[in-house]
Design a protein around this motif. Structure first.
Motif, short mmCIF file in Angstrom:
data_model
loop_
_atom_site.label_atom_id
_atom_site.label_comp_id
_atom_site.label_asym_id
_atom_site.label_seq_id
_atom_site.Cartn_x
_atom_site.Cartn_y
_atom_site.Cartn_z
N TYR A 274 52.15 51.06 42.21
CA TYR A 274 52.45 50.55 40.89
C TYR A 274 53.51 51.03 39.70
O TYR A 274 54.15 50.60 38.62
N GLU B 215 56.29 49.49 39.08
CA GLU B 215 56.19 48.24 38.57
C GLU B 215 56.18 47.94 37.33
O GLU B 215 55.83 46.45 36.20
N LEU B 216 55.06 48.42 36.86
CA LEU B 216 54.04 48.20 35.11
C LEU B 216 54.53 49.52 34.63
O LEU B 216 55.20 50.62 34.85
N SER C 225 46.93 39.59 31.17
CA SER C 225 47.69 39.49 31.81
C SER C 225 47.95 40.26 33.13
O SER C 225 48.07 40.01 34.70
N GLU C 226 48.11 41.97 32.80
CA GLU C 226 48.90 42.99 33.97
C GLU C 226 47.35 43.50 34.60
O GLU C 226 47.55 43.21 35.53
N GLU D 101 44.62 41.35 34.92
CA GLU D 101 44.74 39.94 36.10
C GLU D 101 45.54 40.37 37.43
O GLU D 101 45.20 39.87 38.72
N GLN D 102 46.67 40.35 37.42
CA GLN D 102 47.44 40.43 38.15
C GLN D 102 47.42 41.80 39.29
O GLN D 102 47.59 41.76 40.99
N ALA E 244 44.24 40.43 41.19
CA ALA E 244 45.00 39.53 42.34
C ALA E 244 45.35 40.73 43.65
O ALA E 244 44.56 39.73 44.78
N ARG E 245 46.11 42.05 43.25
CA ARG E 245 46.68 42.46 44.62
C ARG E 245 45.67 43.07 45.02
O ARG E 245 45.46 43.63 46.47
#
Length: 506
Positions: A52, A55-56, A74-75, A77-78, A81-82
């Motif tokens: 990451y 990306e983050l 939000s981050e 949760e991303q 999910a990954r």
């Protein structure tokens, strides 16, 4: 500059190798080459460990202004999910033992309700001590305490504590034996005898608490060698250890013989059932051949069982048990002269997460005996199908006679290349060495429809690919090969420390 031939060095005694290694590492050219080799390897690993990074947002210091909760959620949760795909689909060995969404949701709800509680402040949160006492009692009952307690006064009943995980449970037990032996036998140079298959938490305990760890071999069946254990006992031995089952090969050590040996010698005996404590009692009731391993054996004086593995609680809880409060008292810490008041704590931590203990309690009482029986049935039936499938592949063999932790190897193929191929197909399994093998811990995730069939299909394809492409270079195969064969163990230790440094790199 050429380094010494590794095959020849494998015949040199370890103590001489250690001295030679120190001299070699002091030579600038050798040091430079080693740094270059390890640097190249770690650079390859960094991308997979830090996916990451580009990306983050990265935080090496506090942000000047706090971010919004919505943005942070939000981050998160991303990321969730990954990362959930492989374990949810059952492509991982162990790691997540239940994983059903309704179960996770329930456990999270319980944790949220008790997230502020702390057993250190028992007067503020008496619920936390209720939960802990009952988790210990339920686990003890499952592991033979009722039979062991029969006719005994309360102070001799099986008792224990909740810890942060299997490693802490084991370390607490070994610290307890060290202090017990010093107080009751005057032993100041304590020794602990364990099989080579015992978990590294015992090495860690010996390292932290100043014990000499004596490792004895396992037999052809990968179970602890009782005769070798007997020979290893000295006047400084404080305890013996057996696994039920062992992490590498999933076999159950001869606990009855080992614990009786300890009892006759007046030693402690610890059954490490971190992995199997919440499986074996139910496997026995289902008719599987489970030998005696718990407090029904008079020589067993302590045990560890992980509620956060097959107990299906949230990560961060385990139970350590003792035969009687007199032994457990050596685990406790008290401070009576501190200006801040009297201080005491039962485990290594002072403050402890009451929410996790509440979640463990809620998991045990909602699963109940029937829940554990059914889960164990599904796991063992799936494991049986996987073992049959592995044994049907001519190039492979299963190590020993395991129940649900399956180690397999090959006499004709590089098993690490098979592991590489399985990894490319999405599987996350454990590589073992001494001897070389691959290990799968079967969980409820693997009992989902089609998972076992997919594993065996992918395994057959991986074996065929390696058989037909023997010269193909793997990615992790060279690393496992080096770990198994390099005679300079200090070099491997240095590499592992640099790997851990990499984990902390922002």
């Amino acid at each position: 500059m050429a380094l010494p031939d590794l095959d020849l060095l494998s015949y040199v005694p370890p103590r001489i190798l250690a001295v030679a290694e120190r001299y070699l590492k002091a030579i600038p050219l050798v040091r430079e080459r080693l740094d270059k080799e390890t640097g190249s390897l770690l650079a390859e690993l960094e991308h997979s460990l830090k996916p990451y990074k580009d990306e983050l947002p990265t935080f090496a210091r506090l942000p000047a202004q706090g971010r919004t909760r919505e943005e942070v959620l939000s981050e998160l949760e991303q990321l969730e999910a990954r990362e959930q795909g492989r374990w949810k689909d059952g492509l991982v060995s162990g790691a997540v033992y239940h994983g059903a969404e309704d179960h996770i949701g329930f456990v999270n709800q319980v944790y949220a309700l008790h997230s502020q509680s702390n057993p250190l402040h028992a007067d503020l949160w008496p619920s936390a001590t209720k939960f802990e006492a009952e988790v210990v009692a339920m686990t003890a009952s499952m592991l033979g305490a009722e039979e062991a307690n029969a006719g005994k006064p309360p102070e001799e009943h099986v008792c224990g504590s909740v810890s942060s995980g299997g490693t802490e449970s084991i370390m607490l037990a070994i610290k307890t034996y060290r202090d017990w032996a010093r107080a009751t036998k005057g032993i100041t140079r304590p020794e602990l005898v364990v099989p080579t298959s015992a978990h590294p938490a015992f090495d860690k305990a010996a390292h932290y608490f100043g014990l000499k760890l004596v490792r004895v071999p396992v037999g052809p069946d990968y179970r602890a060698d009782v005769a070798a254990t007997r020979k290893a006992i000295t006047r400084n031995t404080i305890a013996l250890v057996g696994s039920a089952p062992s992490f590498p090969h999933g076999v159950i050590d001869p606990i009855e013989e080992l614990s009786e040996l300890a009892r006759r010698r007046g030693l402690g005996f610890h059954t490490d059932s971190c992995l199997g404590g919440f499986v074996l009692p139910w496997a026995k009731r289902l008719g599987y051949p489970v030998p005696m391993f718990d407090f029904r054996l008079p020589g067993v004086t302590s045990m560890s069982a992980d509620t956060h593995k097959f107990g299906y609680a949230a990560k961060g809880t385990s139970v350590v048990l003792y035969r009687g409060t007199a032994l457990r008292s050596h685990q406790y810490f008290t401070a009576t002269e501190w200006p801040g008041g009297i201080y005491f704590s039962p485990t290594f931590s002072g403050s402890r997460p009451g929410g996790l203990i509440a979640a463990a309690w809620a998991t045990l009482v909602t699963m109940g005996e029937q829940g554990y029986l059914e889960s164990t049935r599904r796991i063992l039936e799936t494991a049986d199908a996987i073992k049959r499938g592995i044994r049907s592949i001519p190039e492979l063999h299963v190590f020993g006679e395991p129940l649900f932790v399956i180690a397999f190897g090959s006499r004709t193929l590089d098993i690490y290349k098979v592991l590489d191929r399985l990894s490319a197909q999405g599987w996350n399994l454990n590589g073992l060495h001494k001897p070389a093998a691959v290990h799968l811990c079967v969980t409820l995730r693997h009992t989902q429809p089609g998972v076992a069939d997919r594993f065996l299909e992918n395994l057959r394809e991986a074996v065929a690919h390696v058989r037909e492409n023997p010269g193909e270079k793997g990615t992790m195969a060279p690393v496992y090969g080096m770990a198994a064969t390099v005679p300079f163990r200090g070099l491997l230790s240095d590499l592992l420390k640099k790997y851990m440094d990499l984990l902390y790199k922002v």
